[in-house]
Design an enzyme around this catalytic site. Structure first.
Site, PDB file in Angstrom:
ATOM      1  N   ASP A 172     -10.169  -4.179  -4.900  1.00 56.18           N
ATOM      2  CA  ASP A 172      -9.598  -3.363  -4.089  1.00 56.18           C
ATOM      3  C   ASP A 172     -10.397  -2.027  -3.956  1.00 56.18           C
ATOM      4  O   ASP A 172     -10.758  -1.460  -4.862  1.00 56.18           O
ATOM      5  CB  ASP A 172      -8.164  -2.934  -4.534  1.00 56.18           C
ATOM      6  CG  ASP A 172      -7.439  -2.187  -3.497  1.00 56.18           C
ATOM      7  OD1 ASP A 172      -7.885  -1.400  -2.738  1.00 56.18           O
ATOM      8  OD2 ASP A 172      -6.265  -2.610  -3.291  1.00 56.18           O
ATOM      9  N   SER A 199       0.744  -1.103  -0.020  1.00 54.25           N
ATOM     10  CA  SER A 199       0.005   0.002  -0.027  1.00 54.25           C
ATOM     11  C   SER A 199       1.045   1.259   0.152  1.00 54.25           C
ATOM     12  O   SER A 199       1.719   1.500  -1.092  1.00 54.25           O
ATOM     13  CB  SER A 199      -0.968   0.084   1.345  1.00 54.25           C
ATOM     14  OG  SER A 199      -1.902   0.905   1.212  1.00 54.25           O
ATOM     15  N   HIS A 235      -8.404  -4.513  -0.497  1.00 52.85           N
ATOM     16  CA  HIS A 235      -7.240  -3.725  -0.197  1.00 52.85           C
ATOM     17  C   HIS A 235      -6.543  -4.397   1.243  1.00 52.85           C
ATOM     18  O   HIS A 235      -5.423  -4.355   0.994  1.00 52.85           O
ATOM     19  CB  HIS A 235      -7.365  -2.381   0.067  1.00 52.85           C
ATOM     20  CG  HIS A 235      -6.154  -1.761   0.441  1.00 52.85           C
ATOM     21  ND1 HIS A 235      -5.385  -1.186  -0.680  1.00 52.85           N
ATOM     22  CD2 HIS A 235      -5.539  -0.932   1.200  1.00 52.85           C
ATOM     23  CE1 HIS A 235      -4.307  -0.589  -0.656  1.00 52.85           C
ATOM     24  NE2 HIS A 235      -4.407  -0.271   0.832  1.00 52.85           N
TER      25      HIS A 235
END
Length: 288
Positions: free
Chosen positions: A235, A170, A264
């Site tokens: 996501d 991320s 995610h």
């Protein structure tokens, strides 16, 4: 300006250079620290103390395999570092940059589980303003933080670049891409990566503006190491299209992992996640 789409013009003129959507989706969200580091009288040995919120899942013996220390960045902050010895015969060490809402305490159990399953040691660190690290989180500090971690990993443990796999998750893909674009390593793994801040907030953005944050899309083509990209197709924070766009710009892409149905924060819960990492580390890197 003639080539800008209507939505891009709106971004520029109606929402100044730091749009609220970027802040809401990509803001640094350091949790209340889930650990403390206590230094002995000599000042050379640090002891890790985890709070209940760290959700430690192993015994004290496994915790003894974790070494922690502090190092200073070029920006003057002191950041917490963690070296997890998961395997005595590990060839590779993951330099792991975590997501934006966790700290080393919360990640420690995951690191032991991951490293023992893919036969890698793991070196991680907390960003400025996270956990026991001083300072405040910012884009510039992200880059200084990973530089300090890279130096510590190489000098303190004598680990050579060809034995380091740079892993970013991320927001952690931002310092990871920046470092990998400047230094060659064994490989790079990008887990739920973003192309840039503006492109997350405004998906129709086609170019990188001077005020854009986290421009992975402009740096990834400079990476000369093999790159594995992992992304969930559902996501909800960083759209799957970001992973695809980065994959298309890689110099040395390997077979990506698109996790069907994953969001995610749950990619690692799917069986193919570990399977792909094992194959990449134990088989593919040998032949690259």
């Amino acid at each position: 300006m003639n080539n800008l789409s209507f939505s891009e013009l709106c971004c520029l003129f109606c929402c100044p250079p730091c749009p609220g959507k970027i802040a809401s989706k990509l803001a640094f969200l350091p949790p209340d620290p889930t650990y403390t580091l206590m230094c002995d009288e000599s000042g050379s040995r640090w002891t890790l103390h985890l709070s209940e919120r760290a959700d430690w899942q192993y015994s004290s013996r496994e915790k003894d395999a974790i070494e922690c220390f502090m190092t200073r960045t070029s920006k003057g902050n002191r950041i917490a570092c963690m070296f997890v010895r998961c395997s005595p015969n590990a060839k590779y060490t993951l330099l792991f940059s975590h997501g934006n809402a966790v700290d080393l305490g919360q990640m420690s159990s995951f690191y032991i589980g991951l490293g023992s399953r893919i036969n890698c040691n793991i070196f991680s660190y907390d960003y400025s303003g996270y956990g026991a690290s001083s300072g405040k989180p910012s884009e510039k500090n992200l880059y200084a933080d990973i530089d300090a971690a890279w130096v510590a990993l190489r000098t303190r443990y004598g680990i050579r670049p060809e034995n380091v796999i740079i892993y970013g998750q991320s927001i952690g893909t931002v310092p990871s891409v920046d470092l990998a674009a400047r230094y060659e390593s064994a490989a790079v793994i990008l887990h739920s990566p973003l192309t840039s801040g503006m492109r997350v907030a405004f998906p129709d953005t086609k170019k990188t503006y001077c005020f854009d944050a986290f421009p992975n899309i402009d740096k990834i083509s400079k990476i000369t190491s093999p790159v594995l990209i992992i992304h969930g197709t559902e996501d909800e924070v960083i759209d799957f299209s970001h992973g695809l766009a980065l994959f298309e710009r890689c110099q040395r892409p390997v077979e990506p992992l698109w996790v069907e149905g994953a969001g995610h924060n749950d990619v690692e819960l799917y069986g193919q996640y570990l399977e792909r990492l094992k194959r990449f580390v134990s088989q593919e890197l040998v032949n690259l």
